[in-house]
Design a protein around this motif. Structure first.
Motif, short mmCIF file in Angstrom:
data_model
loop_
_atom_site.label_atom_id
_atom_site.label_comp_id
_atom_site.label_asym_id
_atom_site.label_seq_id
_atom_site.Cartn_x
_atom_site.Cartn_y
_atom_site.Cartn_z
N LEU A 348 3.00 13.16 -6.63
CA LEU A 348 2.96 14.32 -7.52
C LEU A 348 4.07 15.32 -7.21
O LEU A 348 4.34 16.21 -8.02
N GLY A 349 4.70 15.17 -6.05
CA GLY A 349 5.77 16.08 -5.69
C GLY A 349 7.11 15.71 -6.30
O GLY A 349 7.76 16.53 -6.94
N CYS A 350 7.53 14.46 -6.12
CA CYS A 350 8.86 14.04 -6.55
C CYS A 350 8.85 12.98 -7.64
O CYS A 350 9.89 12.67 -8.22
N GLY A 351 7.69 12.39 -7.92
CA GLY A 351 7.59 11.38 -8.96
C GLY A 351 7.89 9.97 -8.51
O GLY A 351 7.72 9.02 -9.28
N LYS A 352 8.31 9.79 -7.25
CA LYS A 352 8.60 8.44 -6.75
C LYS A 352 7.30 7.66 -6.56
O LYS A 352 6.23 8.24 -6.36
N THR A 353 7.42 6.33 -6.60
CA THR A 353 6.27 5.46 -6.43
C THR A 353 6.12 5.08 -4.96
O THR A 353 7.09 4.60 -4.33
N ILE A 354 4.93 5.26 -4.42
CA ILE A 354 4.63 4.92 -3.02
C ILE A 354 4.51 3.41 -2.89
O ILE A 354 4.16 2.69 -3.83
N GLU A 355 4.79 2.90 -1.69
CA GLU A 355 4.73 1.46 -1.43
C GLU A 355 3.39 0.86 -1.86
O GLU A 355 2.34 1.47 -1.66
N SER A 356 3.45 -0.36 -2.38
CA SER A 356 2.25 -1.04 -2.86
C SER A 356 1.33 -1.41 -1.70
O SER A 356 1.78 -1.71 -0.59
N ILE A 357 0.04 -1.44 -2.00
CA ILE A 357 -0.95 -1.88 -1.03
C ILE A 357 -1.01 -3.40 -0.92
O ILE A 357 -1.51 -3.96 0.06
N HIS A 358 -0.47 -4.09 -1.91
CA HIS A 358 -0.60 -5.54 -1.98
C HIS A 358 0.34 -6.24 -0.99
O HIS A 358 1.51 -5.87 -0.85
N LEU A 359 -0.20 -7.24 -0.34
CA LEU A 359 0.58 -7.99 0.65
C LEU A 359 1.56 -8.92 -0.05
O LEU A 359 1.26 -9.47 -1.11
N SER A 360 2.71 -9.10 0.58
CA SER A 360 3.64 -10.12 0.10
C SER A 360 3.05 -11.49 0.39
O SER A 360 2.10 -11.63 1.18
N SER A 361 3.60 -12.52 -0.24
CA SER A 361 3.07 -13.88 0.00
C SER A 361 3.22 -14.27 1.46
O SER A 361 2.33 -14.93 2.03
N GLU A 362 4.31 -13.83 2.11
CA GLU A 362 4.51 -14.15 3.53
C GLU A 362 3.47 -13.44 4.39
O GLU A 362 2.89 -14.03 5.31
N GLU A 363 3.22 -12.15 4.10
CA GLU A 363 2.22 -11.40 4.85
C GLU A 363 0.84 -12.01 4.66
O GLU A 363 0.06 -12.13 5.62
N TYR A 364 0.54 -12.40 3.42
CA TYR A 364 -0.78 -12.95 3.14
C TYR A 364 -1.01 -14.25 3.88
O TYR A 364 -2.08 -14.45 4.50
N GLU A 365 -0.05 -15.14 3.85
CA GLU A 365 -0.21 -16.43 4.53
C GLU A 365 -0.31 -16.24 6.04
O GLU A 365 -1.08 -16.94 6.71
N SER A 366 0.44 -15.30 6.57
CA SER A 366 0.38 -15.01 8.01
C SER A 366 -1.01 -14.49 8.38
O SER A 366 -1.62 -14.95 9.36
N LEU A 367 -1.52 -13.54 7.59
CA LEU A 367 -2.84 -12.99 7.88
C LEU A 367 -3.92 -14.05 7.72
O LEU A 367 -4.83 -14.15 8.56
N LYS A 368 -3.84 -14.82 6.68
CA LYS A 368 -4.83 -15.87 6.44
C LYS A 368 -4.90 -16.83 7.62
O LYS A 368 -5.98 -17.16 8.11
N GLY A 369 -3.74 -17.25 8.11
CA GLY A 369 -3.72 -18.17 9.25
C GLY A 369 -4.34 -17.58 10.49
O GLY A 369 -5.09 -18.24 11.21
N LYS A 370 -4.04 -16.30 10.74
CA LYS A 370 -4.56 -15.66 11.96
C LYS A 370 -6.07 -15.43 11.86
O LYS A 370 -6.79 -15.55 12.85
N ILE A 371 -6.58 -15.07 10.67
CA ILE A 371 -8.02 -14.88 10.52
C ILE A 371 -8.74 -16.21 10.67
O ILE A 371 -9.79 -16.30 11.32
N MET A 372 -8.18 -17.25 10.08
CA MET A 372 -8.80 -18.57 10.22
C MET A 372 -8.85 -18.98 11.70
O MET A 372 -9.85 -19.53 12.18
#
Length: 582
Positions: A348-372
């Motif tokens: 609301l201050g400058c109008g820029k978009t904050i980083e997405s909460i969604h994981l990249s495909s690389e981050e997702y696969e890494s997390l999935k492997g470690k949780i498994m």
């Protein structure tokens, strides 16, 4: 100087000679509990060369614990944010206040048996006060502890030490001496601190960690501040110093303009894998105000990136220091403002978009492997789920299409205690099924048995609209929920009130834990309300990540509002927006 009833500490050597009654209990001292609460001394630190003889003063310990809890809870009645998102700062506090069944676990108030003196007493007056004392504890230890808690004047405590010395052939125990030192440090009585330091240096080969902490804190404000560094070296001979010790030495170095020493101590602290105190980092920003030094600026940028990488958030006063520093750098033309972020992720201050909460495909696969590996296959972590049942579930998931939403059936059904559980679950499933979503309901076998809370006809309707897996009644749901959600892909969400803290703790490094928390905030749906007509209101999942971030010409820094009590699994809702004018 300590002159009450005697002419000076150093001219009265008998006062500090060996005393077999040091007031320290076996293994831990009464003072240690006090200093751990006040100074953050870590539990693994060992006591040094002091021998312990007398029994631990349990009554005084209880008094100090009660006081410490009171001080920690003193600000808990402050107003909290109206943002009630599951992971928003203040949400857990608000939920606890709305729960009428929650009981306060604080210790009951402890009544003093005597009134603390407000002015120095002579020997006769101390004798009468001791006669009036009805407690079981040692009077001298109890009264100095009460003084420390109440931050009594140094002069009153000095008169107590003089009385004790007069009664005991000049002997004053280490316990009393260190609590007197605490009062001197609290009141910034530098000359008294130096006197006690000289006595301790002459009398004891080594101190315990609380004594070192107090001396380091007290010396940094004096012209003998560099001797605090010698004490830090003494601590390092036995153990890793605390982050409090490093903070005090760094603040002392900055106070006396030795910037290189401050940065070296900071790097040393990080080298021990200690998380620096936020006030340490704030001190660097405060010192850098109005300084045009690219090397110093780059080090401060590194601190901001350290906050990002470790998911740390500055307090409000620290955020003000950051803003002040940016705006003070000559020729840089930074402008800052305190603001919030829209649900869409737009500042609301400058109008820029904050980083997405969604994981990249690389981050997702890494997390999935470690949780498994660490949670699902990492041994008997959930204990009540058999390998045979897990294999049955894995085969079940294998032959189902990828799910859009995985529902913790038993958890969701208990969301509204006054409503029938099978009806609540049916309402949730029916509403989601209307959106043509592929659903999985995880439950337990007892949910299929006719009961006043579980109707068979409603459960059959649930099974018609969603895939269902009912585990044994003693099985844990969470591993199944994690497995099914991750197996279905990065799009899949899950519904449960469980915050998954135990499973997050199973992950073996901080980076993976942060990744898990990011994934969780981006995938966990929360039920807000159930309206008449069985309509379920879900909370929107945030679209942006709450983390320090920069684009080069802008910085966005989430910070802790002073008015909000934030739990460790929550994130701030306030932001500092900084951008460079062109």
């Amino acid at each position: 100087m300590m002159t009450f009833c005697f002419t000076g500490i150093r001219s009265f050597p008998k006062l500090w000679k060996s005393n077999p009654y040091l007031g320290l209990g076996p293994g831990r001292s009464f003072l240690s509990l006090f200093l751990e609460d006040c100074y953050g001394i870590r539990n693994q630190q060992k006591w040094f060369s002091l021998k312990t003889v007398s029994a631990q003063n349990t009554k005084a310990v209880n008094l100090l614990i009660a006081k410490a809890r009171y001080l920690r809870n003193e600000g808990s009645s402050k107003q909290v944010s109206s943002d009630t998102h599951l992971f928003a700062a203040g949400a857990a506090k608000k939920r606890s206040q709305m729960n009428p069944h929650r009981k306060d676990d604080a210790l009951p108030p402890v009544r003093n048996t005597i009134q603390l003196p407000t002015k120095p007493l002579n020997s006769e007056e101390w004798d009468r006060l001791k006669e009036d004392f009805k407690g079981r504890a040692n009077f001298e230890s109890w009264i100095i502890s009460q003084m420390a808690q109440s931050c009594s004047s140094v002069d009153v405590a000095k008169s107590l030490l003089a009385w004790v010395a007069a009664k005991n052939n000049g002997i004053v125990g280490y316990d009393l001496l260190v609590k007197y030192l605490y009062l001197c440090v609290f009141h910034k009585q530098t000359s008294e601190i130096i006197d006690v330091y000289e006595i301790m240096k002459a009398r004891y080969k080594r101190l315990e960690s609380g004594g070192y902490t107090l001396l380091i804190q007290g010396l940094i404000h004096s012209d003998r501040w560099r001797e605090a560094l010698l004490l830090l070296e003494d601590v390092k001979k036995v153990m890793i110093p605390s982050k409090k010790n490093y903070n005090d030495c760094i603040e002392g170095a900055l106070l006396h303009q030795d910037v290189n020493l401050a940065w070296n101590l900071y790097q040393e602290l990080l080298g021990y894998d200690l998380i620096p105190m936020l006030k340490t980092l704030k001190a660097f920003f405060d010192f850098g105000k109005n300084i045009k030094d690219d090397q110093y600026s780059n080090k401060l940028f590194d601190i901001l990136l350290y906050l990002r990488n470790n998911h740390l958030y500055p307090e409000e006063s620290f955020a003000h220091s950051i803003k002040t520093w940016f705006e003070s750098v000559p020729g840089e033309h930074w402008k800052g403002q305190f603001t919030t972020v829209k649900k869409s992720g737009q500042c609301l201050g400058c109008g820029k978009t904050i980083e997405s909460i969604h994981l990249s495909s690389e981050e997702y696969e890494s997390l999935k492997g470690k949780i498994m590996k660490d949670v699902i296959d990492g041994g008997d972590l959930y204990k009540k789920t058999t390998p045979q049942e897990l294999e049955r579930f894995q085969n079940f998931v294998k032959y189902c299409p990828p799910f859009d939403i995985v529902i913790d059936g038993l958890n969701v059904a208990k969301t509204f205690p006054k409503a029938r559980e099978s009806q609540v679950l049916l309402d949730v499933v029916s509403q989601l099924a209307k959106q043509n979503l592929e659903l999985l309901v995880l439950g337990r076998k007892h949910m299929l048995t006719q009961h006043s809370r579980w109707r068979k006809d409603e459960m059959k309707m649930v099974q018609k609209q969603a895939s269902c897996f009912f585990a044994d009644n003693l099985s844990e749901d969470d591993p199944f929920l994690l497995y099914a959600t991750l197996h279905s892909g990065n799009h899949c969400k899950f519904i449960t009130k469980d915050l998954m803290r135990d499973h997050k703790a199973c992950l073996h490094n901080a980076k993976t834990q942060h990744l898990f928390f990011k994934w969780q905030r981006g995938h966990q749906l929360a039920i807000l309300n159930r309206l008449p007509g069985s309509k379920i209101i879900f909370q929107n999942i945030p679209s942006y990540d709450t983390v320090v971030q920069t684009t080069g010409d802008s910085w966005h820094i989430p910070y802790d509002d002073d008015m909000v009590e934030r739990y460790s699994y929550e994130v701030p809702t306030k932001w500092l927006c900084l951008h460079r004018k062109t």
